[in-house]
Design an enzyme around this catalytic site. Structure first.
Site, PDB file in Angstrom:
ATOM      1  N   HIS A   1       0.824 -11.642   1.906  1.00  0.00           N
ATOM      2  CA  HIS A   1      -0.267 -10.938   1.222  1.00  0.00           C
ATOM      3  C   HIS A   1      -0.992 -11.834   0.209  1.00  0.00           C
ATOM      4  CE1 HIS A   1      -1.396  -6.495   0.361  1.00  0.00           C
ATOM      5  NE2 HIS A   1      -2.419  -7.268   0.129  1.00  0.00           N
TER       6      HIS A   1
ATOM      7  N   TYR B   1       0.831  -1.217   0.000  1.00  0.00           N
ATOM      8  CA  TYR B   1       0.000   0.000   0.000  1.00  0.00           C
ATOM      9  C   TYR B   1       0.867   1.269   0.000  1.00  0.00           C
ATOM     10  CZ  TYR B   1      -3.540  -3.347   1.707  1.00  0.00           C
ATOM     11  OH  TYR B   1      -4.363  -4.434   1.881  1.00  0.00           O
TER      12      TYR B   1
HETATM   13  N1  NAP Z   1      -5.338  -8.815   1.848  1.00  0.00           N
HETATM   14  C1  NAP Z   1      -5.753  -8.295   0.715  1.00  0.00           C
HETATM   15  O1  NAP Z   1      -5.452  -8.769  -0.378  1.00  0.00           O
HETATM   16  C2  NAP Z   1      -6.630  -7.090   0.763  1.00  0.00           C
HETATM   17  C3  NAP Z   1      -7.272  -6.623  -0.399  1.00  0.00           C
HETATM   18  C4  NAP Z   1      -8.091  -5.509  -0.309  1.00  0.00           C
HETATM   19  C5  NAP Z   1      -8.259  -4.880   0.921  1.00  0.00           C
HETATM   20  N2  NAP Z   1      -7.610  -5.330   2.044  1.00  0.00           N
HETATM   21  C6  NAP Z   1      -7.775  -4.675   3.364  1.00  0.00           C
HETATM   22  O2  NAP Z   1      -9.165  -4.577   3.639  1.00  0.00           O
HETATM   23  C7  NAP Z   1      -9.484  -3.211   3.920  1.00  0.00           C
HETATM   24  C8  NAP Z   1     -10.901  -2.916   3.513  1.00  0.00           C
HETATM   25  O3  NAP Z   1     -11.086  -3.124   2.130  1.00  0.00           O
HETATM   26  P1  NAP Z   1     -11.354  -1.928   1.111  1.00  0.00           P
HETATM   27  O4  NAP Z   1     -10.884  -0.670   1.734  1.00  0.00           O
HETATM   28  O5  NAP Z   1     -10.725  -2.249  -0.166  1.00  0.00           O
HETATM   29  O6  NAP Z   1     -12.919  -1.980   0.913  1.00  0.00           O
HETATM   30  P2  NAP Z   1     -14.183  -1.672   1.861  1.00  0.00           P
HETATM   31  O7  NAP Z   1     -13.757  -1.312   3.235  1.00  0.00           O
HETATM   32  O8  NAP Z   1     -15.133  -2.798   1.652  1.00  0.00           O
HETATM   33  O9  NAP Z   1     -14.816  -0.437   1.120  1.00  0.00           O
HETATM   34  C9  NAP Z   1     -14.163   0.817   1.114  1.00  0.00           C
HETATM   35  C10 NAP Z   1     -14.987   1.696   0.193  1.00  0.00           C
HETATM   36  O10 NAP Z   1     -16.284   1.894   0.755  1.00  0.00           O
HETATM   37  C11 NAP Z   1     -16.510   3.284   0.976  1.00  0.00           C
HETATM   38  N3  NAP Z   1     -17.169   3.407   2.291  1.00  0.00           N
HETATM   39  C12 NAP Z   1     -16.592   3.303   3.516  1.00  0.00           C
HETATM   40  N4  NAP Z   1     -17.507   3.450   4.486  1.00  0.00           N
HETATM   41  C13 NAP Z   1     -18.697   3.647   3.883  1.00  0.00           C
HETATM   42  C14 NAP Z   1     -19.999   3.866   4.360  1.00  0.00           C
HETATM   43  N5  NAP Z   1     -20.255   3.914   5.664  1.00  0.00           N
HETATM   44  N6  NAP Z   1     -21.006   4.019   3.437  1.00  0.00           N
HETATM   45  C15 NAP Z   1     -20.741   3.974   2.103  1.00  0.00           C
HETATM   46  N7  NAP Z   1     -19.511   3.760   1.585  1.00  0.00           N
HETATM   47  C16 NAP Z   1     -18.485   3.597   2.486  1.00  0.00           C
HETATM   48  C17 NAP Z   1     -15.155   3.943   0.945  1.00  0.00           C
HETATM   49  O11 NAP Z   1     -15.240   5.242   0.393  1.00  0.00           O
HETATM   50  P3  NAP Z   1     -14.661   6.552   1.191  1.00  0.00           P
HETATM   51  O12 NAP Z   1     -13.238   6.276   1.529  1.00  0.00           O
HETATM   52  O13 NAP Z   1     -14.862   7.649   0.220  1.00  0.00           O
HETATM   53  O14 NAP Z   1     -15.550   6.664   2.413  1.00  0.00           O
HETATM   54  C18 NAP Z   1     -14.372   3.039  -0.017  1.00  0.00           C
HETATM   55  O15 NAP Z   1     -14.636   3.414  -1.360  1.00  0.00           O
HETATM   56  C19 NAP Z   1      -8.425  -2.452   3.105  1.00  0.00           C
HETATM   57  O16 NAP Z   1      -8.359  -1.094   3.445  1.00  0.00           O
HETATM   58  C20 NAP Z   1      -7.200  -3.271   3.410  1.00  0.00           C
HETATM   59  O17 NAP Z   1      -6.699  -2.969   4.685  1.00  0.00           O
HETATM   60  C21 NAP Z   1      -6.811  -6.431   1.973  1.00  0.00           C
END
Ligand code: NAP
Length: 276
Positions: free
Chosen positions: A110, A54
């Site tokens: 990862h 990241y």
């Molecule tokens: N291990 C892996 O391969 C892997 C892959 C992907 C992710 N991850 C981890 O998982 C975490 C979460 O996944 P993610 O960030 O990709 O997806 P997520 O948390 O499912 O979704 C984030 C998205 O949702 C929006 N959002 C957040 N809160 C909201 C709400 N209350 N209402 C409406 N929309 C909302 C955010 O926009 P705004 O920011 O504009 O609010 C952002 O666009 C990552 O940050 C990372 O730490 C790990």
């Protein structure tokens, strides 16, 4: 009771505890990370999920240092890319330097990288790093059933966590069942679906019935189905919304309605570990 103390802990198979609700920083701009993580810590999050890939670990580190929160009240996860560009030992030392820490609470591989064939050798490296005290707990991410069978069979060491894509439309029941059999905690990435919250009527009906937002109903579903969950938001008001999920409870009927939103393999929205 402080806001952060309302977050339940999950006991991992190595005896350590992880806050069940954390804050993820995938796609958080490195230039904004210190401010965003600082906001999340002020809102009450005490568990931060980052990764070398990241490129924002230094911002996480600066936010932690500026917060003044005692180290033992924080839970920090980062991840070894396992992309063929160096050893896990070098990668973790670099991550610790960026984070300004002398150990992480959880170090994950990862991706299993079937094309490189390094799912097992990376796990053997992580076992050594845990023994050296650089990571309190070790686990994997995006490991498939076969990858888990391989590393457990060859080393006898069971990962504490497998962090996998998991949301309403991609519920991963089979893999989760395997985790339960082995005592591996399931951590959900893309918990909200990765950006676009599903329009499935069942979700919106459940949210309306409880007077909460769809995102809050989704996070409640994760918590009640035993997932560790790490939603991301750049916006402080959404960070607070996503943290405010301990004042209501979904019924068994509602949980069953949400279980039916699953689309199986068609629900995958992120990277496929078979391909990466
Ligand atoms: N291990 C892996 O391969 C892997 C892959 C992907 C992710 N991850 C981890 O998982 C975490 C979460 O996944 P993610 O960030 O990709 O997806 P997520 O948390 O499912 O979704 C984030 C998205 O949702 C929006 N959002 C957040 N809160 C909201 C709400 N209350 N209402 C409406 N929309 C909302 C955010 O926009 P705004 O920011 O504009 O609010 C952002 O666009 C990552 O940050 C990372 O730490 C790990």
């Amino acid at each position: 009771m402080t806001a952060s103390s309302s977050v339940p802990s999950v006991t991992l198979n190595d005896g350590a505890s992880i806050p069940q609700l954390g804050f993820g920083v995938f796609r958080v701009d490195p230039a904004e990370t210190e401010r965003i993580v600082g906001d999340a810590l002020e809102v009450g999050y005490r568990h931060i999920d980052t990764a070398a890939m990241y490129r924002n670990e230094d911002g996480v580190g600066r936010a932690i240092a500026a917060s003044g929160i005692p180290r033992d009240e924080l839970f920090v996860t980062t991840k070894f890319p396992n992309n063929g560009s160096g050893s896990a030992a070098d990668a973790l030392r670099h991550s610790l330097d960026q984070l300004g820490l002398d150990r992480v609470d959880l170090y994950l591989i990862h991706w299993p990288r079937p094309k490189l064939g390094t799912a097992l050798s990376a796990w053997q490296e992580l076992i050594e790093l845990q023994q050296a005290g650089l990571a309190t707990s070790i686990g994997v991410s995006n490991y498939r059933a076969g990858d888990l069978g391989l590393i457990i069979g060859e080393t006898g060491v069971i990962p504490a966590v497998n962090q996998i894509e998991l949301h309403l439309e991609f519920q991963q029941r089979e893999l989760k069942e395997l985790h339960t059999q082995h005592g591996i905690a399931t951590e959900a990435w893309y918990p909200l679906g990765g950006g676009e919250i599903t329009s499935a009527p069942a979700l919106h009906e459940v949210a309306k019935a409880h007077g909460v937002t769809p995102a809050q109903a989704i996070l409640r579903w994760h918590l009640q189905t035993g997932n560790i969950v790490i939603p991301k938001s750049n916006r402080r008001e959404r960070m607070a919304e996503n943290f405010d999920v301990f004042g209501f409870e979904l019924t068994d009927v509602e949980l069953a309605a949400l279980a039916a939103v699953d689309q199986g393999a068609a629900g995958r929205r992120g990277g496929d570990p078979n391909e990466l």
